[in-house]
Design a protein around this motif. Structure first.
Motif, PDB file in Angstrom:
ATOM      1  N   PRO A 304     -30.720  -5.198 118.990  1.00  0.00           N
ATOM      2  CA  PRO A 304     -29.412  -5.438 119.628  1.00  0.00           C
ATOM      3  C   PRO A 304     -28.784  -4.174 120.207  1.00  0.00           C
ATOM      4  O   PRO A 304     -27.977  -4.254 121.135  1.00  0.00           O
ATOM      5  N   GLU A 341     -25.939  -5.435 128.251  1.00  0.00           N
ATOM      6  CA  GLU A 341     -25.213  -6.639 127.825  1.00  0.00           C
ATOM      7  C   GLU A 341     -24.336  -7.171 128.958  1.00  0.00           C
ATOM      8  O   GLU A 341     -24.292  -8.378 129.227  1.00  0.00           O
ATOM      9  N   ASP A 379     -27.698 -15.722 125.447  1.00  0.00           N
ATOM     10  CA  ASP A 379     -26.914 -15.335 124.265  1.00  0.00           C
ATOM     11  C   ASP A 379     -27.821 -14.845 123.143  1.00  0.00           C
ATOM     12  O   ASP A 379     -27.481 -13.894 122.426  1.00  0.00           O
ATOM     13  N   GLN A 380     -28.993 -15.482 122.992  1.00  0.00           N
ATOM     14  CA  GLN A 380     -29.945 -15.058 121.960  1.00  0.00           C
ATOM     15  C   GLN A 380     -30.512 -13.674 122.268  1.00  0.00           C
ATOM     16  O   GLN A 380     -30.717 -12.855 121.358  1.00  0.00           O
ATOM     17  N   ILE A 382     -28.929 -11.298 123.900  1.00  0.00           N
ATOM     18  CA  ILE A 382     -27.846 -10.343 123.623  1.00  0.00           C
ATOM     19  C   ILE A 382     -27.718 -10.095 122.122  1.00  0.00           C
ATOM     20  O   ILE A 382     -27.448  -8.974 121.677  1.00  0.00           O
ATOM     21  N   ALA A 383     -27.939 -11.154 121.314  1.00  0.00           N
ATOM     22  CA  ALA A 383     -27.831 -11.022 119.861  1.00  0.00           C
ATOM     23  C   ALA A 383     -29.082 -10.431 119.230  1.00  0.00           C
ATOM     24  O   ALA A 383     -29.129 -10.230 118.010  1.00  0.00           O
ATOM     25  N   GLU A 385     -32.060 -11.891 119.129  1.00  0.00           N
ATOM     26  CA  GLU A 385     -32.817 -12.952 118.454  1.00  0.00           C
ATOM     27  C   GLU A 385     -34.011 -13.429 119.267  1.00  0.00           C
ATOM     28  O   GLU A 385     -34.762 -14.298 118.819  1.00  0.00           O
TER      29      GLU A 385
END
Length: 442
Positions: A304, A341, A379-380, A382-383, A385
């Motif tokens: 991240p 990001e 979103d994953q 950015i996190a 994941e």
């Protein structure tokens, strides 16, 4: 006669299209019918479509003779560059693609040697099939007179009309080209967020003649050379000049500064803040010339913390995420100086949040679901994941991704220099060299 005041066409008057907005009713104006010269009704709707800024949709209907007419006009600003869409139509389904065609656009079908020049039709929001029907209707309009006066010419036009109508059967692949120097036309990509293999989008710098046609300069205008101390002034202070907000068109100010990026080069950062609607833009332009070689930067996102890396994406840079089968063409987001990001959030906002053909009333359920799934995957990423690579491909060589290990090599990042193709040089406006000369040199 009704008059719309200048102040009333700004701000909240231009509203997003929504079926839930009961107040968003069109303005009705009594006006003369151009067919029977009796009075009819014109309805004006001032609305905002993402990607195309504000537009004015007008619809005329005459109860006396039944004649009707609908057209669309851009109420927003002319874009910085012109745009050209080249679509290969292979199936009947391609005829359903939605199209925004500004009145400044030229429409061509090379296989038929057919062209609709700019400013000969009003702007329209339609489909490919609708564009073909409109072209046929225009050719058929004066055929009765031609048959009486010039029967040979009328016969040839009838033959050509049949060829146009035959295109709707899509028995053979054909090409549709929409070239708009204003940059305000658009052709739908039904496969978004994936790349559309049948659609090519190129951005180009307008010629002086095109600027004159768009009313951006007078015939006798000449480009003024910048003062010799402008570069030094930009290095030492922030320049401020007046402009208009790209969202609400209200007066705003733009700040401009020349900034040195460590381990890279100088860039020009331009920021516009609007006090009227709160809109903010951040745009970056290269402070130097086009590099001799293109640059492709590939980063393997493993943590991240990678989201905090600085990114300079020039307006000529494309972005690719191979694991998502996603590709963003050059100039799609303009030039940006942000973090990784911030770049991913901008991509999500453009592809999902502001896509006029996959949201709201015009969206198709399975397409909306596919776009929402793409947004969740962003979103994953950015996190931290999702294990993916992000590729910045800039044929001008003016983009940058921060190496957090500098001056040591970054184990997760590779930078490749490459020789541009002739087509890439064309896209960058480096077309002074003839094709054969370029190919011989490279």
């Amino acid at each position: 006669m009704s008059v719309i005041a200048e102040d009333s066409v700004r701000g909240s008057v231009f509203k997003d299209i929504s079926a839930d907005d009961e107040d968003g009713q069109p303005t009705e104006i009594e006006s003369m019918c151009m067919n029977c010269h009796e009075n009819g009704t014109t309805r004006l709707l001032l609305t905002r479509i993402p990607f195309f800024k504000e537009i004015i949709v007008s619809s005329f209907n005459c109860d006396n003779c039944g004649w009707s007419n609908t057209e669309i006009q851009s109420a927003g600003r002319i874009q910085e560059k012109g745009v050209c869409y080249t679509l290969k139509l292979k199936t009947k389904q391609d005829l359903n693609r939605e199209v925004v065609k500004a009145d400044s656009a030229t429409t061509r079908i090379p296989e038929l040697d057919f062209e609709i020049p700019p400013f000969t039709q009003k702007g329209s929001l339609s489909t490919i099939e609708g564009l073909l029907d409109r072209a046929v209707a225009g050719l058929e309009q004066d055929q009765p007179v031609r048959r009486a006066i010039q029967p040979d010419v009328a016969e040839k036009i009838d033959e050509f009309i049949q060829k146009l109508k035959k295109l709707k059967d899509v028995e053979h692949e054909f090409t549709l080209v929409i070239e708009d120097p204003s940059g305000n036309s658009f052709v739908e990509n039904p496969h978004a967020p994936q790349k559309d293999e049948s659609l090519t989008v190129t951005w180009f710098t307008r010629t002086s003649q095109q600027d004159v046609l768009l009313g951006l300069k007078a015939d006798d205008d000449e480009d003024n050379e910048p003062a010799g101390n402008d570069l030094e002034t930009m290095r030492n202070e922030v320049l401020v000049f007046n402009t208009n907000c790209p969202e609400c068109n209200a007066p705003a100010s733009t700040n401009m500064k020349l900034v040195q990026i460590p381990h890279f080069k100088e860039v020009i950062i331009m920021a516009t803040n609007c006090d009227s609607c709160g809109h903010r833009t951040n745009e970056v332009k290269s402070g130097g010339a086009t590099e001799e070689l293109g640059t492709k930067i590939t980063l393997h996102i493993t943590d991240p913390s990678d989201m905090t890396r600085d990114v300079l994406k020039s307006e000529t840079c494309g972005v690719c995420i191979p694991e998502l089968d996603f590709e963003l063409g050059m100039a799609a987001l303009g030039g940006k100086f942000t973090t990784l990001e911030g770049l991913l959030k901008d991509i999500k906002d453009m592809v999902v949040g502001k896509n006029p053909f996959v949201s709201g009333d015009s969206g198709v359920e399975d397409r909306i679901q596919k776009l929402n799934e793409f947004g969740k995957k962003i979103d994953q990423i950015i996190a931290g994941e999702l294990d993916v690579h992000i590729v910045l491909d800039d044929p001008a060589g003016n983009s940058y991704l921060q190496n957090v290990y500098a001056p040591e090599p970054d184990p997760e990042m590779t930078t490749e220099k490459y020789t541009r193709s002739f087509e890439q040089n064309e896209d960058l406006g480096l077309n002074d060299m003839k094709t054969e000369d370029y190919q011989e040199e490279h």
